[in-house]
Scaffold this active site. Structure first.
Site, PDB file in Angstrom:
ATOM      1  N   ASN A   9       0.882  -1.176   0.000  1.00  0.00           N
ATOM      2  CA  ASN A   9       0.000   0.000   0.000  1.00  0.00           C
ATOM      3  C   ASN A   9       0.914   1.218   0.000  1.00  0.00           C
ATOM      4  O   ASN A   9       1.470   1.578   1.033  1.00  0.00           O
ATOM      5  CB  ASN A   9      -0.893  -0.028   1.251  1.00  0.00           C
ATOM      6  CG  ASN A   9      -1.731   1.233   1.394  1.00  0.00           C
ATOM      7  OD1 ASN A   9      -1.781   2.054   0.483  1.00  0.00           O
ATOM      8  ND2 ASN A   9      -2.380   1.383   2.543  1.00  0.00           N
ATOM      9  N   TRP A  10       1.081   1.802  -1.181  1.00  0.00           N
ATOM     10  CA  TRP A  10       2.034   2.921  -1.307  1.00  0.00           C
ATOM     11  C   TRP A  10       1.516   4.195  -0.656  1.00  0.00           C
ATOM     12  O   TRP A  10       2.269   5.161  -0.496  1.00  0.00           O
ATOM     13  CB  TRP A  10       2.322   3.188  -2.785  1.00  0.00           C
ATOM     14  CG  TRP A  10       3.192   2.164  -3.453  1.00  0.00           C
ATOM     15  CD1 TRP A  10       3.595   0.947  -2.935  1.00  0.00           C
ATOM     16  CD2 TRP A  10       3.772   2.245  -4.757  1.00  0.00           C
ATOM     17  NE1 TRP A  10       4.379   0.274  -3.844  1.00  0.00           N
ATOM     18  CE2 TRP A  10       4.511   1.049  -4.978  1.00  0.00           C
ATOM     19  CE3 TRP A  10       3.739   3.192  -5.770  1.00  0.00           C
ATOM     20  CZ2 TRP A  10       5.205   0.802  -6.162  1.00  0.00           C
ATOM     21  CZ3 TRP A  10       4.432   2.948  -6.948  1.00  0.00           C
ATOM     22  CH2 TRP A  10       5.165   1.758  -7.137  1.00  0.00           C
ATOM     23  N   LYS A  11       0.243   4.239  -0.336  1.00  0.00           N
ATOM     24  CA  LYS A  11      -0.372   5.455   0.229  1.00  0.00           C
ATOM     25  C   LYS A  11      -0.085   6.654  -0.696  1.00  0.00           C
ATOM     26  O   LYS A  11       0.030   6.477  -1.896  1.00  0.00           O
ATOM     27  CB  LYS A  11       0.098   5.679   1.663  1.00  0.00           C
ATOM     28  CG  LYS A  11      -0.098   4.417   2.498  1.00  0.00           C
ATOM     29  CD  LYS A  11       0.007   4.634   3.970  1.00  0.00           C
ATOM     30  CE  LYS A  11      -0.203   3.296   4.685  1.00  0.00           C
ATOM     31  NZ  LYS A  11      -0.238   3.425   6.125  1.00  0.00           N
ATOM     32  N   HIS A  94      -9.797   1.395   4.518  1.00  0.00           N
ATOM     33  CA  HIS A  94      -8.536   1.590   5.246  1.00  0.00           C
ATOM     34  C   HIS A  94      -8.759   2.592   6.374  1.00  0.00           C
ATOM     35  O   HIS A  94      -9.499   3.571   6.211  1.00  0.00           O
ATOM     36  CB  HIS A  94      -7.448   2.093   4.284  1.00  0.00           C
ATOM     37  CG  HIS A  94      -6.085   2.054   4.908  1.00  0.00           C
ATOM     38  ND1 HIS A  94      -5.672   2.999   5.821  1.00  0.00           N
ATOM     39  CD2 HIS A  94      -5.083   1.170   4.787  1.00  0.00           C
ATOM     40  CE1 HIS A  94      -4.449   2.697   6.220  1.00  0.00           C
ATOM     41  NE2 HIS A  94      -4.062   1.593   5.608  1.00  0.00           N
ATOM     42  N   GLU A  96      -7.079   4.949   7.484  1.00  0.00           N
ATOM     43  CA  GLU A  96      -6.789   6.355   7.151  1.00  0.00           C
ATOM     44  C   GLU A  96      -7.952   6.979   6.377  1.00  0.00           C
ATOM     45  O   GLU A  96      -8.245   8.162   6.537  1.00  0.00           O
ATOM     46  CB  GLU A  96      -5.462   6.441   6.371  1.00  0.00           C
ATOM     47  CG  GLU A  96      -4.279   6.214   7.296  1.00  0.00           C
ATOM     48  CD  GLU A  96      -3.048   5.606   6.643  1.00  0.00           C
ATOM     49  OE1 GLU A  96      -2.927   5.639   5.405  1.00  0.00           O
ATOM     50  OE2 GLU A  96      -2.198   5.078   7.383  1.00  0.00           O
ATOM     51  N   GLU A 166      -6.003  -4.737  10.282  1.00  0.00           N
ATOM     52  CA  GLU A 166      -4.960  -3.739  10.509  1.00  0.00           C
ATOM     53  C   GLU A 166      -5.250  -2.983  11.799  1.00  0.00           C
ATOM     54  O   GLU A 166      -5.989  -1.982  11.787  1.00  0.00           O
ATOM     55  CB  GLU A 166      -4.925  -2.747   9.346  1.00  0.00           C
ATOM     56  CG  GLU A 166      -4.599  -3.387   8.019  1.00  0.00           C
ATOM     57  CD  GLU A 166      -3.988  -2.371   7.053  1.00  0.00           C
ATOM     58  OE1 GLU A 166      -2.843  -2.583   6.658  1.00  0.00           O
ATOM     59  OE2 GLU A 166      -4.641  -1.366   6.747  1.00  0.00           O
ATOM     60  N   GLY A 172       2.012   2.175  10.764  1.00  0.00           N
ATOM     61  CA  GLY A 172       2.999   3.240  10.625  1.00  0.00           C
ATOM     62  C   GLY A 172       3.679   3.621  11.925  1.00  0.00           C
ATOM     63  O   GLY A 172       4.374   4.637  11.986  1.00  0.00           O
ATOM     64  N   SER A 211       2.797  -2.227  10.302  1.00  0.00           N
ATOM     65  CA  SER A 211       4.243  -2.312  10.524  1.00  0.00           C
ATOM     66  C   SER A 211       4.827  -3.692  10.232  1.00  0.00           C
ATOM     67  O   SER A 211       5.783  -4.115  10.885  1.00  0.00           O
ATOM     68  CB  SER A 211       4.605  -1.866  11.947  1.00  0.00           C
ATOM     69  OG  SER A 211       4.210  -0.516  12.151  1.00  0.00           O
ATOM     70  N   GLY A 232       2.607  -1.103   4.267  1.00  0.00           N
ATOM     71  CA  GLY A 232       2.747   0.297   3.905  1.00  0.00           C
ATOM     72  C   GLY A 232       4.210   0.663   3.743  1.00  0.00           C
ATOM     73  O   GLY A 232       4.810   0.497   2.673  1.00  0.00           O
ATOM     74  N   GLY A 233       4.828   1.149   4.822  1.00  0.00           N
ATOM     75  CA  GLY A 233       6.200   1.661   4.792  1.00  0.00           C
ATOM     76  C   GLY A 233       7.188   0.738   4.082  1.00  0.00           C
ATOM     77  O   GLY A 233       7.945   1.187   3.200  1.00  0.00           O
TER      78      GLY A 233
HETATM   79  P1  PGA Z   1       2.438   0.224   7.630  1.00  0.00           P
HETATM   80  O1  PGA Z   1       1.026   0.483   6.889  1.00  0.00           O
HETATM   81  O2  PGA Z   1       2.962  -1.095   7.079  1.00  0.00           O
HETATM   82  O3  PGA Z   1       3.284   1.389   7.244  1.00  0.00           O
HETATM   83  O4  PGA Z   1       2.149   0.129   9.078  1.00  0.00           O
HETATM   84  C1  PGA Z   1       0.115  -0.557   6.648  1.00  0.00           C
HETATM   85  C2  PGA Z   1      -1.142  -0.018   6.045  1.00  0.00           C
HETATM   86  O5  PGA Z   1      -1.575   1.070   6.442  1.00  0.00           O
HETATM   87  O6  PGA Z   1      -1.743  -0.642   5.145  1.00  0.00           O
END
Ligand code: PGA
Length: 249
Positions: A9-11, A94, A96, A166, A172, A211, A232-233
């Protein structure tokens, strides 16, 4: 046997050239494996990346789209517009999106339904806050997030969908759920789905997100009810992302 799915997930990251560089690095090293590999990219880069990804092992998804087909929805992109690209997956719900953009359970369900109508696999993201975990209502929250989708599309729709657990407190933050904590929730979620339909529950890919990285992925992916990761990261670092993919295969 459920396949493992490793999803990035590149956000809201990457300029055009950075996106092309990152996608190229992933495609170049994405060899055949028993696991599936997916990146959910910013929609604006979709067309460019789709050209690179054709005939590769990499699947493409995006992170959000609106459920209405067309109309006066300034700034939005509809799920049906994505049909013309090589999109296989759409993230819905998600945290966010829920927290920062006000996506409600009802809207998440409509987006899920719109994806299915367009032949796109929705990845339903669910998760509890730290406060909800401390209150002991984690499962209640997760079931409610699932139930509003089930109410709209029916349980069988999950034959063509994925779930991503999640925990918000792990996204994050560098603070991952332990493999045991994650497995406990994943198992409970599978049991919840099994009460409605055993076959759907057995086939349902439940990803863990929060994470996940090259160092902790092996232990998480070894859990019987963890069928992959939503990352994500670490998905922005091709070596780390591909290491996780190789651990899953
Ligand atoms: P993260 O993000 O791996 O940076 O914690 C995961 C996500 O939000 O899908």
């Amino acid at each position: 046997m459920r396949k493992k799915l490793i999803a990035g997930n590149w956000k809201m990251n990457c300029s055009r050239s950075e996106a092309l560089q990152l996608a190229s690095a992933i495609i170049a090293s994405a060899s055949e494996s028993s696991a599936e590999l997916l990146i959910c990219v910013p929609t604006i880069h979709l067309s460019d990346i789709a050209k690179l990804a054709c005939n590769s092992h990499l699947k493409l998804g995006v992170q959000n789209a609106y459920w209405q087909k067309s109309g006066a929805y300034t700034g939005e992109i509809s799920v049906s517009m994505l049909e013309d690209y090589q999109i296989e997956y759409l993230l819905v719900g998600h945290s966010e999106r829920r927290e920062l953009f006000g996506d409600t359970n009802d809207e998440v369900a409509r987006k899920f339904s719109a994806a299915l109508e367009c032949g796109i696999t929705p990845v339903l993201c669910i998760g509890e806050s730290l406060q909800q975990r401390e209150q002991g209502i984690t499962l209640e929250v997760l079931k409610e997030q699932c139930q509003s989708v089930i109410d709209l599309v029916g349980i069988k729709a999950f034959n063509k969908a994925c779930l991503a657990y999640e925990p918000i407190w792990a996204i994050g933050t560098g603070q991952t759920a332990t493999p045991e904590q994650a497995q406990e929730v994943h198992q409970s979620l599978r049991e919840f789905f099994a009460q409605l339909d055993k076959d759907v529950a057995q086939g349902l890919q439940i990803l863990y997100g929060g994470s996940m990285n090259a160092a902790n992925a092996e232990a998480l992916l070894a859990q019987p009810d963890i069928d992959g990761g939503l990352i994500g990261g670490a998905s922005l670092k091709p070596d780390d992302f591909l290491k996780i993919y190789s651990l899953a295969g």
